[in-house]
Scaffold this motif. Structure first.
Motif, short mmCIF file in Angstrom:
data_model
loop_
_atom_site.label_atom_id
_atom_site.label_comp_id
_atom_site.label_asym_id
_atom_site.label_seq_id
_atom_site.Cartn_x
_atom_site.Cartn_y
_atom_site.Cartn_z
N LEU A 192 44.08 -31.62 15.09
CA LEU A 192 43.43 -32.80 15.67
C LEU A 192 41.94 -32.87 15.36
O LEU A 192 41.34 -33.93 15.43
N GLY A 193 41.34 -31.74 14.99
CA GLY A 193 39.93 -31.75 14.60
C GLY A 193 39.69 -32.55 13.33
O GLY A 193 38.57 -32.94 13.03
N HIS A 194 40.80 -32.82 12.60
CA HIS A 194 40.67 -33.57 11.34
C HIS A 194 41.04 -35.04 11.48
O HIS A 194 41.15 -35.74 10.48
N LEU A 195 41.24 -35.49 12.72
CA LEU A 195 41.39 -36.94 12.92
C LEU A 195 40.10 -37.63 12.48
O LEU A 195 39.02 -37.06 12.60
N GLU A 196 40.25 -38.86 12.01
CA GLU A 196 39.03 -39.62 11.66
C GLU A 196 38.51 -40.30 12.92
O GLU A 196 39.26 -40.91 13.67
N LEU A 197 37.23 -40.13 13.15
CA LEU A 197 36.60 -40.71 14.34
C LEU A 197 35.25 -41.27 13.95
O LEU A 197 34.42 -40.56 13.37
N ASP A 198 35.04 -42.54 14.20
CA ASP A 198 33.76 -43.19 13.83
C ASP A 198 33.42 -42.91 12.36
O ASP A 198 32.32 -42.49 12.02
N SER A 199 34.41 -43.12 11.49
CA SER A 199 34.25 -42.97 10.03
C SER A 199 33.88 -41.55 9.59
O SER A 199 33.29 -41.35 8.54
N ALA A 200 34.21 -40.56 10.43
CA ALA A 200 33.94 -39.17 10.05
C ALA A 200 35.09 -38.30 10.56
O ALA A 200 35.89 -38.73 11.39
#
Length: 261
Positions: free
Chosen positions: A168-176
């Motif tokens: 889950l640390g590799h989900l995209e969040l706010d384009s990062a």
């Protein structure tokens, strides 16, 4: 509801936790999740190649086997490793030599030790320990254990059963990538105040909550010691609590996995 019904009759098992700086092992009482006797620690070899690490794991298990209360020398050993582990094969390599990628770690360690070895991701091991003996014990449904550290580790356990390799640390969040913005190291790197950090975590946990609708979030990692500085500011529907298992979570989770594999 307790998930201890999933546990085997064998009451003791060996767990080994491979980290970037040290390799630790212990004998675990599977009925309590506690270590029997002291744990054994040896520095991670440099470079941390597969043969070098396998040798250290064998040394640790040999020391544990020599104890009076050790399980039988043919009993399975559970090993945790900082990588995506798919059917015993390493698919990534964090803090260890890149030559691990594509290595059949189960086979390597099984051959080196001459007994069955089950390898799992380190965050998954910590999650398993937390659900059987820590903050997630007795919780029905989905428990998500999230560790905030150099990156963001995650483990999903549903009714006591682990769903492995959830990144889950590799989900995209706010384009990062989420962990580049919401990990403990991102807070330090960008010198964020606790309020600013809580806003980042809010975005992450809201998103994960929407995707998985868990029964409980459990927060681990070193920064969980400062939970009162940011957790109260999070506004989500899912209960959120702090991990109870500390440094031995990997050893305990590895031992649990070896016993049920």
């Amino acid at each position: 509801m307790s998930h201890s019904a999933n546990l085997p009759a064998a009451s003791l098992a060996i767990g080994v936790d491979i980290g970037g700086t040290g390799i630790k092992g212990g004998i675990v009482d599977l009925s309590t999740g506690k270590l029997v006797g002291e744990r054994v620690r040896i520095d991670t070899p440099k470079p941390a190649t597969p043969p070098a690490v396998a040798q250290v794991v064998a040394q640790i298990v040999e020391q544990l086997d020599a104890r009076e209360d050790a399980p039988g020398t043919d009993s399975p050993v559970g090993v945790t490793f900082p990588a995506i582990i798919h059917r015993g094969v390493a698919r990534s390599a964090a803090n260890v030599d890149k030559s691990w990628i594509g290595t059949d770690v189960d086979a390597l360690f099984t051959n080196q030790l001459g007994r069955p070895v089950h390898v799992m991701n380190d965050a998954d091991a910590a999650g398993l320990a937390e659900v059987h003996f820590g903050a997630g014990a007795g919780i029905d449904g989905t428990v998500l254990v999230i560790t905030l550290g150099t990156g963001i580790g995650s483990a999903l356990i549903h009714n006591g059963v682990l769903v492995p390799n959830l990144e889950l640390g590799h989900l995209e969040l706010d384009s990062a990538v989420a962990e580049s913005r919401a990990s403990a190291s991102a807070r330090e790197r960008e010198n964020l105040s606790w309020d600013e950090y809580a806003q980042r975590l809010q975005r992450f946990f809201s998103h994960v909550e929407f995707l998985f609708s868990p029964s409980l979030f459990v927060i681990g990692g070193g920064i969980s010691k400062r939970a009162e500085d940011y957790l109260p500011q999070l506004s989500i529907n899912t209960p959120i609590t702090v991990a109870k298992s500390k440094n031995n979570a990997g050893i305990v989770g590895g031992a649990l996995q070896s016993a049920v594999s």
